[in-house]
Design a protein around this motif. Structure first.
Motif, PDB file in Angstrom:
ATOM      1  N   TYR A  57       3.336   4.154   9.896  1.00 35.94           N
ATOM      2  CA  TYR A  57       3.799   5.396   9.268  1.00 35.94           C
ATOM      3  C   TYR A  57       5.197   5.783   9.770  1.00 35.94           C
ATOM      4  O   TYR A  57       6.043   6.249   8.994  1.00 35.94           O
ATOM      5  CB  TYR A  57       2.828   6.532   9.550  1.00 35.94           C
ATOM      6  CG  TYR A  57       1.461   6.369   8.918  1.00 35.94           C
ATOM      7  CD1 TYR A  57       1.245   5.475   7.862  1.00 35.94           C
ATOM      8  CD2 TYR A  57       0.367   7.107   9.371  1.00 35.94           C
ATOM      9  CE1 TYR A  57      -0.007   5.325   7.297  1.00 35.94           C
ATOM     10  CE2 TYR A  57      -0.888   6.966   8.798  1.00 35.94           C
ATOM     11  CZ  TYR A  57      -1.071   6.069   7.765  1.00 35.94           C
ATOM     12  OH  TYR A  57      -2.313   5.931   7.195  1.00 35.94           O
ATOM     13  N   GLU A  58       5.446   5.569  11.044  1.00 34.49           N
ATOM     14  CA  GLU A  58       6.757   5.873  11.602  1.00 34.49           C
ATOM     15  C   GLU A  58       7.834   4.967  11.008  1.00 34.49           C
ATOM     16  O   GLU A  58       8.965   5.403  10.769  1.00 34.49           O
ATOM     17  CB  GLU A  58       6.736   5.731  13.131  1.00 34.49           C
ATOM     18  CG  GLU A  58       6.006   6.846  13.857  1.00 34.49           C
ATOM     19  CD  GLU A  58       6.700   8.187  13.682  1.00 34.49           C
ATOM     20  OE1 GLU A  58       7.936   8.225  13.733  1.00 34.49           O
ATOM     21  OE2 GLU A  58       5.993   9.191  13.469  1.00 34.49           O
ATOM     22  N   LYS A  59       7.469   3.702  10.757  1.00 34.12           N
ATOM     23  CA  LYS A  59       8.426   2.755  10.178  1.00 34.12           C
ATOM     24  C   LYS A  59       8.858   3.170   8.783  1.00 34.12           C
ATOM     25  O   LYS A  59       9.919   2.751   8.294  1.00 34.12           O
ATOM     26  CB  LYS A  59       7.811   1.350  10.132  1.00 34.12           C
ATOM     27  CG  LYS A  59       7.756   0.649  11.469  1.00 34.12           C
ATOM     28  CD  LYS A  59       9.138   0.235  11.947  1.00 34.12           C
ATOM     29  CE  LYS A  59       9.711  -0.880  11.088  1.00 34.12           C
ATOM     30  NZ  LYS A  59      11.063  -1.290  11.568  1.00 34.12           N
ATOM     31  N   CYS A  60       8.043   4.005   8.129  1.00 35.60           N
ATOM     32  CA  CYS A  60       8.393   4.460   6.782  1.00 35.60           C
ATOM     33  C   CYS A  60       9.692   5.254   6.769  1.00 35.60           C
ATOM     34  O   CYS A  60      10.353   5.351   5.733  1.00 35.60           O
ATOM     35  CB  CYS A  60       7.261   5.306   6.196  1.00 35.60           C
ATOM     36  SG  CYS A  60       5.790   4.351   5.775  1.00 35.60           S
ATOM     37  N   LYS A  61      10.050   5.825   7.914  1.00 41.34           N
ATOM     38  CA  LYS A  61      11.313   6.559   7.990  1.00 41.34           C
ATOM     39  C   LYS A  61      12.493   5.646   7.683  1.00 41.34           C
ATOM     40  O   LYS A  61      13.530   6.089   7.188  1.00 41.34           O
ATOM     41  CB  LYS A  61      11.473   7.178   9.378  1.00 41.34           C
ATOM     42  CG  LYS A  61      10.458   8.282   9.683  1.00 41.34           C
ATOM     43  CD  LYS A  61      10.639   8.813  11.094  1.00 41.34           C
ATOM     44  CE  LYS A  61       9.620   9.897  11.407  1.00 41.34           C
ATOM     45  NZ  LYS A  61       9.743  10.401  12.807  1.00 41.34           N
ATOM     46  N   ASP A  62      12.333   4.354   7.990  1.00 36.10           N
ATOM     47  CA  ASP A  62      13.382   3.372   7.720  1.00 36.10           C
ATOM     48  C   ASP A  62      13.114   2.557   6.457  1.00 36.10           C
ATOM     49  O   ASP A  62      14.028   2.292   5.673  1.00 36.10           O
ATOM     50  CB  ASP A  62      13.516   2.408   8.902  1.00 36.10           C
ATOM     51  CG  ASP A  62      13.922   3.107  10.186  1.00 36.10           C
ATOM     52  OD1 ASP A  62      14.782   4.005  10.109  1.00 36.10           O
ATOM     53  OD2 ASP A  62      13.373   2.767  11.246  1.00 36.10           O
ATOM     54  N   SER A  63      11.858   2.155   6.257  1.00 37.08           N
ATOM     55  CA  SER A  63      11.544   1.236   5.157  1.00 37.08           C
ATOM     56  C   SER A  63      11.472   1.914   3.795  1.00 37.08           C
ATOM     57  O   SER A  63      11.703   1.278   2.768  1.00 37.08           O
ATOM     58  CB  SER A  63      10.211   0.521   5.445  1.00 37.08           C
ATOM     59  OG  SER A  63       9.148   1.454   5.509  1.00 37.08           O
ATOM     60  N   HIS A  64      11.130   3.188   3.761  1.00 35.19           N
ATOM     61  CA  HIS A  64      11.086   3.939   2.511  1.00 35.19           C
ATOM     62  C   HIS A  64      12.361   4.787   2.402  1.00 35.19           C
ATOM     63  O   HIS A  64      12.653   5.575   3.303  1.00 35.19           O
ATOM     64  CB  HIS A  64       9.854   4.838   2.456  1.00 35.19           C
ATOM     65  CG  HIS A  64       8.559   4.089   2.314  1.00 35.19           C
ATOM     66  ND1 HIS A  64       8.204   3.040   3.128  1.00 35.19           N
ATOM     67  CD2 HIS A  64       7.527   4.252   1.438  1.00 35.19           C
ATOM     68  CE1 HIS A  64       7.013   2.579   2.762  1.00 35.19           C
ATOM     69  NE2 HIS A  64       6.584   3.301   1.744  1.00 35.19           N
ATOM     70  N   LEU A  65      13.104   4.624   1.345  1.00 34.82           N
ATOM     71  CA  LEU A  65      14.397   5.292   1.238  1.00 34.82           C
ATOM     72  C   LEU A  65      14.291   6.804   1.333  1.00 34.82           C
ATOM     73  O   LEU A  65      15.234   7.471   1.775  1.00 34.82           O
ATOM     74  CB  LEU A  65      15.079   4.913  -0.083  1.00 34.82           C
ATOM     75  CG  LEU A  65      15.398   3.423  -0.285  1.00 34.82           C
ATOM     76  CD1 LEU A  65      16.165   3.228  -1.584  1.00 34.82           C
ATOM     77  CD2 LEU A  65      16.190   2.860   0.886  1.00 34.82           C
ATOM     78  N   LEU A  66      13.155   7.358   0.936  1.00 31.91           N
ATOM     79  CA  LEU A  66      12.966   8.804   1.034  1.00 31.91           C
ATOM     80  C   LEU A  66      12.503   9.236   2.424  1.00 31.91           C
ATOM     81  O   LEU A  66      12.285  10.419   2.667  1.00 31.91           O
ATOM     82  CB  LEU A  66      11.976   9.282  -0.037  1.00 31.91           C
ATOM     83  CG  LEU A  66      12.440   9.073  -1.481  1.00 31.91           C
ATOM     84  CD1 LEU A  66      11.411   9.636  -2.466  1.00 31.91           C
ATOM     85  CD2 LEU A  66      13.797   9.724  -1.731  1.00 31.91           C
TER      86      LEU A  66
END
Length: 256
Positions: free
Chosen positions: A205-214
């Protein structure tokens, strides 16, 4: 929007399926909810009833069992006498890859994520043709973007997307629309049930800050809104589409 429509949702006991059920209930749909966990299904049904004062039909079923799949359609038609919308939401996820040689996991993933959907949809098609209905398959970003250690899951979702396109081609002339929604990371119980630790899940979930553009994962409510759109008359000229709902992850160079 759906006050005269009968909507069947698989995997409605939790996550995206449960949120989708509540969203359709708010639009007045007559619901049939399936899942393996009866207690959770009853909780979902209660939330739906609070939204619409209509009591959903609950069908406890294991989609890996053909007789259960057949019973789902038979029950829906017996109770409601028709079917307008099929939401193929149920699916499973396990960490697995060709190096481990675990065919049991491979077979389980394909049984639930592909075979059961094929059978349930096949049984539903005659009824959907009568109502000029819609099918929405819940796929994944993993259908188009490869992820290490998730090979069988990625393959199963790619198969589901192509099933969507093939079925849209076949059923379009019969006025039945078929589409998929492809979420990126959405926090649900699927990752915990797959055997991921709390630390692994939180890291993802934390990686989503980088992997998901939003800069964040999606939510079950956001997924439910897209499913509602694809099932509704608002998308009446859309079929064969695989609609990414991934916060731009498919454009990102950052790995999950």
């Amino acid at each position: 929007m759906f006050s005269s429509k009968v909507v069947l949702i698989t995997g409605a006991s939790s996550g995206i399926g449960a949120a989708t059920a509540v969203r359709f209930a708010a639009e007045g749909a007559k619901l049939a909810l399936t899942g393996r966990n009866l207690e959770n299904l009853q909780t979902t049904a209660q939330k739906c009833e609070e939204k619409s004062q209509l009591k959903p039909v609950i069908i406890k079923a294991d989609l890996d069992l053909d007789d259960d799949v057949k019973n789902i359609i038979n029950t829906v038609i017996k109770v409601y006498e028709k079917l307008d919308v099929l939401i193929n939401n149920a699916g499973i996820f396990f960490i697995s890859n060709p190096e481990d040689g675990n065919m049991e996991v491979y077979d389980k993933i394909f049984s639930t994520n592909v075979r059961s959907i094929y059978l349930l949809t096949s049984l539903a098609i005659p009824h959907l043709i009568k109502t000029k209905g819609a099918i929405v398959n819940v796929s994944s970003l993993a259908a188009i973007r490869p992820f290490a250690l998730f090979t069988p899951y990625c393959m199963s979702k790619a198969a589901l997307d192509h099933f969507t396109r093939c079925l849209a081609l076949q059923l379009g002339p019969k006025q039945v629309r078929v589409n998929s929604v492809n979420p990126g990371v959405v926090p649900t119980d699927i990752h915990r049930r797959a055997g991921m630790s709390a630390e692994q899940i939180q890291f993802m979930y934390e990686k989503c800050k980088d992997s998901h553009l939003l800069g964040r994962p999606g939510t079950v409510d956001e997924a439910a809104e897209v499913i509602l759109f694809l099932a509704s008359e608002k998308s009446s000229f859309v079929t064969g589409e695989t609609l990414l709902m991934d916060g731009g992850c498919h454009l990102s160079s950052a790995a999950l």
